[in-house]
Design a protein around this motif. Structure first.
Motif, PDB file in Angstrom:
ATOM      1  N   GLU A  37       0.949  -0.871   0.170  1.00 26.57           N
ATOM      2  CA  GLU A  37       0.107  -0.340  -0.063  1.00 26.57           C
ATOM      3  C   GLU A  37       0.927   1.123   0.480  1.00 26.57           C
ATOM      4  OE1 GLU A  37      -3.995  -1.389   2.302  1.00 26.57           O
ATOM      5  OE2 GLU A  37      -2.343  -0.264   3.950  1.00 26.57           O
ATOM      6  N   VAL A  38       0.416   1.939  -0.574  1.00 27.24           N
ATOM      7  CA  VAL A  38       1.168   4.008  -0.717  1.00 27.24           C
ATOM      8  C   VAL A  38      -0.010   4.397   0.108  1.00 27.24           C
ATOM      9  CG1 VAL A  38       1.832   5.578  -1.910  1.00 27.24           C
ATOM     10  CG2 VAL A  38       2.196   3.217  -2.845  1.00 27.24           C
ATOM     11  N   LEU A  39       0.494   5.505   0.916  1.00 24.89           N
ATOM     12  CA  LEU A  39      -0.529   6.056   2.104  1.00 24.89           C
ATOM     13  C   LEU A  39       0.175   7.407   1.706  1.00 24.89           C
ATOM     14  CD1 LEU A  39      -0.516   3.354   3.404  1.00 24.89           C
ATOM     15  CD2 LEU A  39      -2.193   3.912   4.642  1.00 24.89           C
ATOM     16  N   MET A  40      -0.937   8.287   1.740  1.00 23.76           N
ATOM     17  CA  MET A  40      -0.463   9.922   1.465  1.00 23.76           C
ATOM     18  C   MET A  40      -2.025  10.123   1.629  1.00 23.76           C
ATOM     19  SD  MET A  40       1.516  12.346  -0.937  1.00 23.76           S
ATOM     20  CE  MET A  40       0.834  12.571  -2.065  1.00 23.76           C
ATOM     21  N   ALA A  41      -1.852  12.076   2.453  1.00 25.96           N
ATOM     22  CA  ALA A  41      -2.596  12.456   2.471  1.00 25.96           C
ATOM     23  C   ALA A  41      -4.958  11.446   2.904  1.00 25.96           C
ATOM     24  CB  ALA A  41      -3.245  13.626   0.710  1.00 25.96           C
ATOM     25  N   GLY A  42      -4.224  11.073   3.760  1.00 20.80           N
ATOM     26  CA  GLY A  42      -5.558  10.301   4.665  1.00 20.80           C
ATOM     27  C   GLY A  42      -5.883   8.840   3.018  1.00 20.80           C
ATOM     28  N   GLN A  43      -5.597   8.633   1.494  1.00 15.09           N
ATOM     29  CA  GLN A  43      -5.535   7.873   0.806  1.00 15.09           C
ATOM     30  C   GLN A  43      -4.967   6.620   1.056  1.00 15.09           C
ATOM     31  OE1 GLN A  43      -6.360  11.089  -2.797  1.00 15.09           O
ATOM     32  NE2 GLN A  43      -6.209  12.225  -0.678  1.00 15.09           N
TER      33      GLN A  43
END
Length: 100
Positions: A37-43
């Protein structure tokens, strides 16, 4: 990454709101691949590892786009989800973030 509890994160400064594309440059020469998974800015974007010709053959791969509502400093995290038995997830050369 050799364990699903491993992860890496970076703080990234995003100067304006809008869509940002995240690309990674991984290498993984073995036939069995995993997911991460790549997570950034709540996504969160779930993606599969792409096989390359060798462990030194780093190829650019667009993970996905992230909608950033406000400029600021965000944490970008890569977290393994599935790793092939007795193997590693991937080797990572770099990340690239660009505004679309």
């Amino acid at each position: 990454w050799t364990n699903e509890d491993d992860w890496a994160s970076w703080l990234v400064a995003l100067p304006s709101n809008g869509q940002y594309e995240v690309a990674i440059y991984p290498a993984h020469a073995r036939s069995q691949t995993g997911t991460y998974e790549v997570l950034m800015a709540g996504q969160t974007v779930l993606t599969a590892v792409v096989q390359t010709a060798s462990d030194k053959d780093f190829k650019g791969f667009v993970v996905g786009n992230f909608d950033v509502q406000q400029p600021g400093i965000y944490r970008l995290r890569i977290r393994p989800k599935t790793i092939p038995a007795e193997d590693s997830l991937l080797q990572l050369q770099k990340l690239v973030i660009k505004r679309l």
